[in-house]
Design a protein around this motif. Structure first.
Motif, mmCIF file in Angstrom:
data_model
loop_
_atom_site.group_PDB
_atom_site.id
_atom_site.type_symbol
_atom_site.label_atom_id
_atom_site.label_comp_id
_atom_site.label_asym_id
_atom_site.label_seq_id
_atom_site.Cartn_x
_atom_site.Cartn_y
_atom_site.Cartn_z
ATOM 1 N N GLU A 133 -3.713 0.893 4.812
ATOM 2 C CA GLU A 133 -4.114 -0.491 4.583
ATOM 3 C C GLU A 133 -2.879 -1.383 4.440
ATOM 4 O O GLU A 133 -2.890 -2.544 4.851
ATOM 5 N N ALA A 134 -1.825 -0.836 3.847
ATOM 6 C CA ALA A 134 -0.569 -1.585 3.736
ATOM 7 C C ALA A 134 -0.050 -1.926 5.126
ATOM 8 O O ALA A 134 0.345 -3.061 5.393
ATOM 9 N N LEU A 135 -0.041 -0.938 6.001
ATOM 10 C CA LEU A 135 0.441 -1.149 7.367
ATOM 11 C C LEU A 135 -0.361 -2.250 8.061
ATOM 12 O O LEU A 135 0.209 -3.156 8.682
ATOM 13 N N ALA A 136 -1.679 -2.194 7.932
ATOM 14 C CA ALA A 136 -2.529 -3.204 8.573
ATOM 15 C C ALA A 136 -2.215 -4.602 8.030
ATOM 16 O O ALA A 136 -2.176 -5.577 8.794
ATOM 17 N N ARG A 139 7.436 -8.691 7.732
ATOM 18 C CA ARG A 139 6.572 -7.856 8.569
ATOM 19 C C ARG A 139 7.268 -6.553 8.942
ATOM 20 O O ARG A 139 6.721 -5.463 8.754
ATOM 21 N N LEU A 140 8.485 -6.646 9.455
ATOM 22 C CA LEU A 140 9.177 -5.449 9.929
ATOM 23 C C LEU A 140 9.530 -4.499 8.783
ATOM 24 O O LEU A 140 9.413 -3.280 8.925
ATOM 25 N N HIS A 151 6.841 5.034 6.577
ATOM 26 C CA HIS A 151 7.464 6.043 5.717
ATOM 27 C C HIS A 151 6.420 6.663 4.796
ATOM 28 O O HIS A 151 6.346 7.897 4.661
ATOM 29 N N ALA A 152 5.612 5.812 4.164
ATOM 30 C CA ALA A 152 4.583 6.301 3.245
ATOM 31 C C ALA A 152 3.537 7.147 3.978
ATOM 32 O O ALA A 152 2.951 8.055 3.377
ATOM 33 N N LEU A 153 3.331 6.865 5.250
ATOM 34 C CA LEU A 153 2.373 7.626 6.062
ATOM 35 C C LEU A 153 2.981 8.922 6.618
ATOM 36 O O LEU A 153 2.288 9.705 7.253
ATOM 37 N N LEU A 197 8.240 6.609 13.862
ATOM 38 C CA LEU A 197 7.808 5.212 13.827
ATOM 39 C C LEU A 197 8.555 4.433 12.744
ATOM 40 O O LEU A 197 8.911 3.271 12.939
ATOM 41 N N ARG A 198 8.807 5.097 11.614
ATOM 42 C CA ARG A 198 9.592 4.464 10.551
ATOM 43 C C ARG A 198 10.989 4.126 11.047
ATOM 44 O O ARG A 198 11.485 3.028 10.834
#
Length: 194
Positions: free
Chosen positions: A82-85, A96-97, A105-107, A112-113
């Motif tokens: 949800e944070a990413l979204a 944003r970036l 990172h949290a995911l 991708l990080r």
């Protein structure tokens, strides 16, 4: 403004109380509710931050910064998808970036990080040193975080005024470099920093 100053000085209870009062006095102000969300986020009052943020978003759905606040709140709540979204909707590029890099990172999405972090540094070094510092702090790279804090200081980044209360820098608080940096910023006296 008074609540921001109180928060900057580490007086979090006072900051939240002042922000609550401002939101109660001007219930149709998305700025007042957004400010309340930030003060609550900084103080760990995550449910109240969530409610204030929802009110602010209802009042002004396109407001810059609110998506970044929501993303940070979701990271604090342990909800990285949800944070990413939320961060992906933020119009301010450094926020944003940085948020995308922290969320990836949290995911556990290392590639991708790294891609998001490279883009953040490449595109925002001139005006986003504080966001880069926050990202490195969130990733646990204290050396790079302090390097970018120094750059933010050299850039006279106004966001540094709230660095003591910002949750993304919490990982630096125990580092031996933290208090000397606060002293340089003028937050503490030399005698207190020992």
């Amino acid at each position: 403004a008074a609540s921001v100053l109180a928060d900057s000085l580490g007086r979090r209870d006072e900051a939240v109380a002042l922000a609550r009062r401002a939101a109660a006095l001007d219930p149709l102000s998305f700025i007042a509710h957004g400010n309340l969300a930030l003060r609550c986020l900084n103080s760990g009052l995550l449910d109240e931050a969530d409610a204030a943020l929802e009110t602010a978003s209802r009042l002004n759905p396109r407001a810059a910064l609110l998506h970044a606040v929501r993303g940070t709140l979701r990271l604090e709540q342990g909800r990285p998808a949800e944070a990413l979204a939320a961060f992906q909707q933020e119009s301010l590029e450094p926020l944003r970036l940085a948020g995308v890099a922290m969320s990836q990172h949290a995911l556990g999405q290392r590639a991708l990080r790294e891609a998001a972090l490279r883009e953040l540094v490449d595109r925002c070094a001139g005006d986003g040193a504080l966001q880069i510092a926050e990202t490195y702090a969130f990733l646990g790279d204290r050396d790079r975080a302090f390097e970018w804090l120094e750059r933010a200081y050299a850039q006279r980044d106004s966001g540094l005024a709230q660095m003591q209360s910002w949750p993304l820098l919490r990982g630096l608080h125990g580092d031996a470099r933290w208090r000397p940096f606060l002293r340089k910023m003028g937050f503490i006296e030399a005698a207190q920093s020992r």
